[in-house]
Design an enzyme around this catalytic site. Structure first.
Site, short mmCIF file in Angstrom:
data_model
loop_
_atom_site.label_atom_id
_atom_site.label_comp_id
_atom_site.label_asym_id
_atom_site.label_seq_id
_atom_site.Cartn_x
_atom_site.Cartn_y
_atom_site.Cartn_z
N HIS A 116 75.44 -4.88 58.38
CA HIS A 116 76.71 -4.15 58.53
C HIS A 116 77.61 -4.93 59.47
O HIS A 116 77.19 -5.85 60.18
CB HIS A 116 76.49 -2.72 59.05
CG HIS A 116 75.84 -2.63 60.40
ND1 HIS A 116 76.50 -2.92 61.58
CD2 HIS A 116 74.57 -2.25 60.75
CE1 HIS A 116 75.69 -2.74 62.60
NE2 HIS A 116 74.50 -2.33 62.13
N CYS A 145 69.39 -3.69 63.45
CA CYS A 145 70.21 -4.04 62.29
C CYS A 145 70.70 -5.48 62.41
O CYS A 145 70.60 -6.12 63.45
CB CYS A 145 71.40 -3.10 62.18
SG CYS A 145 70.93 -1.43 61.62
#
Length: 520
Positions: A116, A145
């Site tokens: 992301h 992430c």
């Protein structure tokens, strides 16, 4: 009554379902279902270097063709991104992340691990970027992430379908076959990711800027730093002066106009270019300084460094670098060289001068140095020793003050000498007629000179250098009888005077030394 209760229960259950659907839509906006087709790409993440490499299929259908590299931020210590091989599961245009923040263009890798963008503080607002986190790209910073710029996150979102294989690994030696891209840094005042393709991005069309570029005129021969006073800033206002590239030829020793181009490329790949014209003036006055005739001891000293030592050149009053001076060396005759100094450019000579270099390996010459008889009790001094003595040289102007005189009592000189040293001294003094010779060349010592020493030399010739070897030879013949008693007699004879040494040195180091005897 019973029907009413049942209807109320039905509508309540329906309301809960609607609420769950709305919640799902709000937090999983634009989720994409799994794709059945195989992905055209393979993604590898090197945790050590925080680098992503995207591989495309080759002709054989293998993922061995690296096509794109990205800098990222994987999980930091304690929340490291998991190692392994996975297939992407879903995509989200805006995705709620840990800590009530949001990421753009998210792609789920496994569990709670996603690709992301760097996170935002407001849902749907790309102007609420966490700038400090953005500036950490390229280093571990997340909770697991894989953070990216909007541009890179969107590329994966757009080009890698769900089901794309992702390999997460560690390799300290190499970030990947394409290396690690340069990361982007932005000021804290900027709240947009400058790579965001949104039409509302105020930095979407920004380009770098170059300052200080202008046309100018310089004197002929002046050394020019083309980057002096030139600066540059990136699309987001970061100083990138060190990235400026200058193109164009400039000959500061040739009058004329020259075009120079300045260009710079920032981390976003955006470029800027500026041009300038630099004019080199025509020289009007040129002159040399420090050129003159010189003397050396040997030809080996005639080097370029020696020839240019102390030489300067000026153009229009500006001192030029010594490297622009050209020289030629021509031997006029033995021991004499003619040096020509040039200042030239573009086949035109602007200045020329000459000088001679003379090779002098001749030592100074004494006149008037000779053995002398002293009056009884007389002690010689420097003034007495220099009386009638002069020195001259072929290139150096010399006078009597240039002569160094050393006076030593013979007793002091002889006391530390070996028999061989004494014999050498005898030979030197014999050549200067310090010892009187008879017609038959035999050396005679008077009775009062040897102080009743009854030793003498019979049937000997004048002393020669070879006699030193004969003296040390146990097999010497009877014609060379130099015994120790005879030497003692000579020492007693010589020890009644002084050894006087004259020394002189010319300007380049040639030396001359003469020793004589002053005796009673």
């Amino acid at each position: 009554m019973i029907k009413l209760v049942k209807r109320t229960f039905y509508y309540g259950k329906f309301g809960i379902v609607l609420g769950l659907l709305f919640f799902f839509y709000l937090f999983h906006t634009q989720k994409v279902s799994a794709a059945k087709d195989e992905s055209p790409y393979l993604i590898k993440i090197n945790r050590v270097h925080n680098t992503i490499t995207v591989y495309a299929k080759d002709e054989e259908g293998k993922y061995e063709n690296p096509i794109k590299a990205m800098a990222c931020s994987v999980g930091q210590k304690g929340t490291q991104t998991v190692l392994g091989v996975y297939k992407t599961r879903a995509k989200y245009r805006w995705k709620l992340l840990m800590g009530d923040v949001w990421g753009q263009y998210s792609t789920r890798i496994v569990g709670g691990i996603l690709f992301h963008s760097v996170y935002y503080y407001e849902f749907g607002n790309p102007g609420s970027l966490a700038v400090k986190e953005f500036n950490k790209l390229g280093s571990a910073a997340s909770h697991g992430c894989v953070r990216l710029t909007v541009e890179d996150a969107k590329w994966i979102y757009d080009n890698c379908p769900v089901g794309t294989t992702v390999i997460i690994y560690d390799d300290k030696k190499s970030p990947g076959p394409l290396g690690k891209p340069e990361t982007i840094k932005i000021p804290l005042s900027i709240r947009w990711d400058p790579t965001d393709p949104s039409e509302n991005n105020p930095y979407k069309d920004k380009i770098p800027r170059i300052y200080g570029v202008k046309n100018r005129t310089i004197p002929w021969g002046e050394e020019v730093d083309l980057l002096e006073g030139i600066t540059a800033k990136s699309s987001v206002g970061i100083n990138i002066t060190s990235k400026i590239i200058v193109e164009g030829e400039l000959n500061n020793y040739k009058a004329g106009s020259y075009n120079v181009t300045y260009s710079v490329k920032d981390e976003l790949g955006r470029t800027k270019e500026k041009k300038a014209t630099i004019k080199v003036d025509t020289p009007t006055t040129t002159e040399f300084e420090g050129i003159h005739d010189r003397v050396v001891q040997v030809e080996d000293e005639i080097t370029e460094e020696f020839i240019l030592d102390g030489v300067k050149v000026y153009c229009n009053g500006l001192k030029l670098d010594k490297e622009v001076i050209e020289i030629t060396i021509h031997q006029e005759q033995e021991g004499i060289y003619k040096i020509t100094y040039y200042l030239s450019a573009d086949n035109e000579i602007y200045a020329k001068e000459y000088a001679n270099i003379f090779v002098d390996n001749e030592a100074p010459v004494f006149e008037g140095t000779a053995n002398r008889l002293l009056d009884s009790g007389q002690i010689p001094n420097t003034a007495f020793a220099l009386n009638g003595v002069s020195v001259s040289d072929n290139y150096t102007k010399m006078k009597q003050d240039d002569i160094k005189v050393t006076i030593q009592a013979l007793q002091d000189v002889l006391k530390d000498l070996t028999a061989e040293d004494v014999l050498k001294l005898i030979i030197e003094t014999e050549e200067s007629n310090a010892i009187e010779s008879t017609g038959d060349s035999n050396a005679n010592l008077s009775d009062n000179r040897v102080n009743n020493e009854e030793q003498y030399v019979k049937n000997t010739e004048n002393f020669r250098d070879d006699d030193i070897n004969n003296f040390n030879n146990d097999n010497r013949n009877d014609n060379n009888i130099y015994n120790i008693d005879y030497l003692r007699a000579l020492i007693k004879y010589l020890g009644t005077g002084y050894l006087v040494t004259y020394e002189a040195e010319d300007d380049i180091g040639n030396k001359e030394k003469v020793s004589v005897l002053f005796h009673y």
